[in-house]
Design a protein around this motif. Structure first.
Motif, mmCIF file in Angstrom:
data_model
loop_
_atom_site.group_PDB
_atom_site.id
_atom_site.type_symbol
_atom_site.label_atom_id
_atom_site.label_comp_id
_atom_site.label_asym_id
_atom_site.label_seq_id
_atom_site.Cartn_x
_atom_site.Cartn_y
_atom_site.Cartn_z
ATOM 1 N N PHE A 221 0.281 5.513 0.869
ATOM 2 C CA PHE A 221 0.671 4.476 -0.081
ATOM 3 C C PHE A 221 -0.147 4.600 -1.364
ATOM 4 O O PHE A 221 -1.292 5.060 -1.338
ATOM 5 N N VAL A 222 0.447 4.171 -2.466
ATOM 6 C CA VAL A 222 -0.245 4.135 -3.751
ATOM 7 C C VAL A 222 -0.265 2.690 -4.242
ATOM 8 O O VAL A 222 0.776 2.020 -4.260
ATOM 9 N N MET A 223 -1.439 2.209 -4.612
ATOM 10 C CA MET A 223 -1.575 0.850 -5.148
ATOM 11 C C MET A 223 -2.075 0.921 -6.588
ATOM 12 O O MET A 223 -3.124 1.502 -6.868
ATOM 13 N N ASN A 224 -1.312 0.347 -7.502
ATOM 14 C CA ASN A 224 -1.738 0.178 -8.892
ATOM 15 C C ASN A 224 -2.145 -1.270 -9.078
ATOM 16 O O ASN A 224 -1.442 -2.188 -8.623
ATOM 17 N N PHE A 225 -3.280 -1.502 -9.714
ATOM 18 C CA PHE A 225 -3.794 -2.865 -9.813
ATOM 19 C C PHE A 225 -4.480 -3.101 -11.148
ATOM 20 O O PHE A 225 -4.950 -2.172 -11.819
ATOM 21 N N ASP A 226 -4.509 -4.385 -11.538
ATOM 22 C CA ASP A 226 -5.315 -4.815 -12.675
ATOM 23 C C ASP A 226 -6.166 -5.986 -12.186
ATOM 24 O O ASP A 226 -6.336 -6.170 -10.984
ATOM 25 N N LYS A 227 -6.679 -6.795 -13.101
ATOM 26 C CA LYS A 227 -7.601 -7.851 -12.676
ATOM 27 C C LYS A 227 -6.922 -8.989 -11.918
ATOM 28 O O LYS A 227 -7.587 -9.763 -11.236
ATOM 29 N N PHE B 218 -7.380 -3.303 -18.541
ATOM 30 C CA PHE B 218 -7.955 -2.625 -17.378
ATOM 31 C C PHE B 218 -6.881 -2.376 -16.326
ATOM 32 O O PHE B 218 -6.045 -3.230 -16.046
ATOM 33 N N GLN B 219 -6.890 -1.178 -15.738
ATOM 34 C CA GLN B 219 -5.973 -0.859 -14.653
ATOM 35 C C GLN B 219 -6.566 0.241 -13.780
ATOM 36 O O GLN B 219 -7.299 1.111 -14.262
ATOM 37 N N GLY B 220 -6.284 0.171 -12.496
ATOM 38 C CA GLY B 220 -6.761 1.180 -11.569
ATOM 39 C C GLY B 220 -5.665 1.611 -10.617
ATOM 40 O O GLY B 220 -4.617 0.964 -10.511
ATOM 41 N N MET B 221 -5.900 2.729 -9.923
ATOM 42 C CA MET B 221 -4.950 3.242 -8.939
ATOM 43 C C MET B 221 -5.728 3.699 -7.712
ATOM 44 O O MET B 221 -6.759 4.361 -7.824
ATOM 45 N N SER C 108 -1.213 -6.564 -8.313
ATOM 46 C CA SER C 108 -1.126 -5.195 -7.816
ATOM 47 C C SER C 108 0.269 -4.934 -7.266
ATOM 48 O O SER C 108 0.994 -5.860 -6.890
ATOM 49 N N ILE C 109 0.645 -3.654 -7.237
ATOM 50 C CA ILE C 109 1.861 -3.222 -6.546
ATOM 51 C C ILE C 109 1.468 -2.099 -5.592
ATOM 52 O O ILE C 109 0.697 -1.206 -5.944
ATOM 53 N N TYR C 110 1.997 -2.173 -4.383
ATOM 54 C CA TYR C 110 1.629 -1.263 -3.295
ATOM 55 C C TYR C 110 2.913 -0.663 -2.746
ATOM 56 O O TYR C 110 3.787 -1.376 -2.256
ATOM 57 N N LYS D 126 -0.374 4.140 -18.128
ATOM 58 C CA LYS D 126 -0.380 2.839 -17.468
ATOM 59 C C LYS D 126 0.898 2.638 -16.668
ATOM 60 O O LYS D 126 1.958 3.156 -17.018
ATOM 61 N N VAL D 127 0.805 1.887 -15.590
ATOM 62 C CA VAL D 127 1.951 1.561 -14.749
ATOM 63 C C VAL D 127 2.282 0.088 -14.917
ATOM 64 O O VAL D 127 1.382 -0.756 -14.941
ATOM 65 N N GLU D 128 3.568 -0.223 -15.045
ATOM 66 C CA GLU D 128 3.976 -1.619 -15.169
ATOM 67 C C GLU D 128 3.853 -2.302 -13.803
ATOM 68 O O GLU D 128 4.490 -1.892 -12.831
ATOM 69 N N ILE D 129 3.021 -3.313 -13.761
ATOM 70 C CA ILE D 129 2.797 -4.039 -12.510
ATOM 71 C C ILE D 129 3.634 -5.315 -12.530
ATOM 72 O O ILE D 129 3.279 -6.306 -13.165
#
Length: 292
Positions: free
Chosen positions: A65-71, A23-26, A74-76, A245-248
């Protein structure tokens, strides 16, 4: 009744998806800070120059800003864009860092740690510390942000002394009476940094992850809006489970320090710059050196 059941099934399906391993979101956030009104006198500063400086400061305090996150993490990061005139070079980057920007802000809510890389006066720092835990008070108010049902939460947060977005103009009653002396252009005497501020957040259980912009976390759903009285951060777009997918992962470069160490360095250097210019703040062409 049938619609309610279908909605419940859809939400349950999303919750299961959110717990899936991949799971991943942006989320895209728009940040806007109300700059205090600086009144500078002397050294040939005209009303036109004063207005230009104020407008430039206002523009500098509007960021995406862009935030990529999983459960669990996150990276912001600030969205990359061409530098505006006057914001290029070390001075512009330093001001941007002091006004809330940095390289990558990484949060791991499972380990309760964060890491953020900052550039200050030409030196790279890597702040590694424990995530600040806010005592959120869940309120009864609700509202919609985009297509998401959101709930209100409030908390009192200690202020980072290196985050100059929190500067407030002193009230007249708070200013200390000093003996009359030659007037300087040190406008910072009229400002102060509060010790704590009240945060209002709006989160959505529709996205059941305990993430949010910057250092914010700890609510039963993704935080879509944060307001600290001067800075407002609002989510403008959410994308769930995109194909790419983005590497967090946490940033690695810079001198490793704790948050308080970094705050102390910034405050000390700003005081040194102020003293070197007779109380007038930084001058042009000056270089500061850091100890090891």
């Amino acid at each position: 009744m049938k619609k309610t059941i279908l909605t419940g099934i859809a939400f349950l399906g999303f919750a299961v998806s959110a717990m899936a391993q991949n799971f991943q979101g942006m989320a895209v956030y728009e940040s806007k800070t109300t700059a205090p009104e600086f009144k500078m006198e002397g050294n040939g500063i005209t009303p036109e120059m004063q207005k230009m400086i104020q407008e430039r400061m206002k523009k500098m305090l509007e960021k995406t800003f862009v935030m990529n996150f999983d459960k669990s993490a996150s990276i912001y990061k600030e969205e990359e864009k061409l530098d505006a005139p006057g914001q290029q070079g070390p001075g512009g980057r330093m001001m941007s860092s002091m006004m809330g920007a940095g390289g990558t802000y990484y949060k791991n809510i499972k380990d309760k740690t964060y890491a953020v890389d900052k550039e200050f006066m030409g030196k790279e720092f890597l702040i590694n510390d424990s995530l600040p835990k806010l005592n959120w008070k869940l309120e009864g108010e609700t509202r919609k942000i985009g297509d998401y049902n959101c709930f209100k939460a409030t908390a009192v947060k200690p202020v980072s002394q290196s985050d100059f977005r929190n500067f407030r103009r002193k009230k007249d009653g708070d200013k200390k009476e000093e003996p009359k002396k030659e007037k300087t252009t040190n406008f910072m005497d009229d400002f102060e940094m509060p010790k704590e501020i009240t945060i209002t957040a709006w989160y959505t259980p529709d996205i059941p992850v305990s993430q949010g912009p910057e250092s914010y976390w700890g609510l039963p759903g993704l935080i879509l809006e944060v307001n600290d009285g001067r800075t407002v951060i609002v989510c403008s777009k959410v994308v769930m489970n995109a194909k790419e997918k983005v590497e967090i992962k946490a940033p690695k470069n810079g001198k490793v320090v704790k948050q308080k160490e970094y705050d102390d360095i910034v405050v000390k250097k700003m005081e040194e710059m102020r003293e070197m210019n007779g109380g007038q703040g930084p001058g042009r062409g000056q270089q500061m050196r850091f100890g090891r």
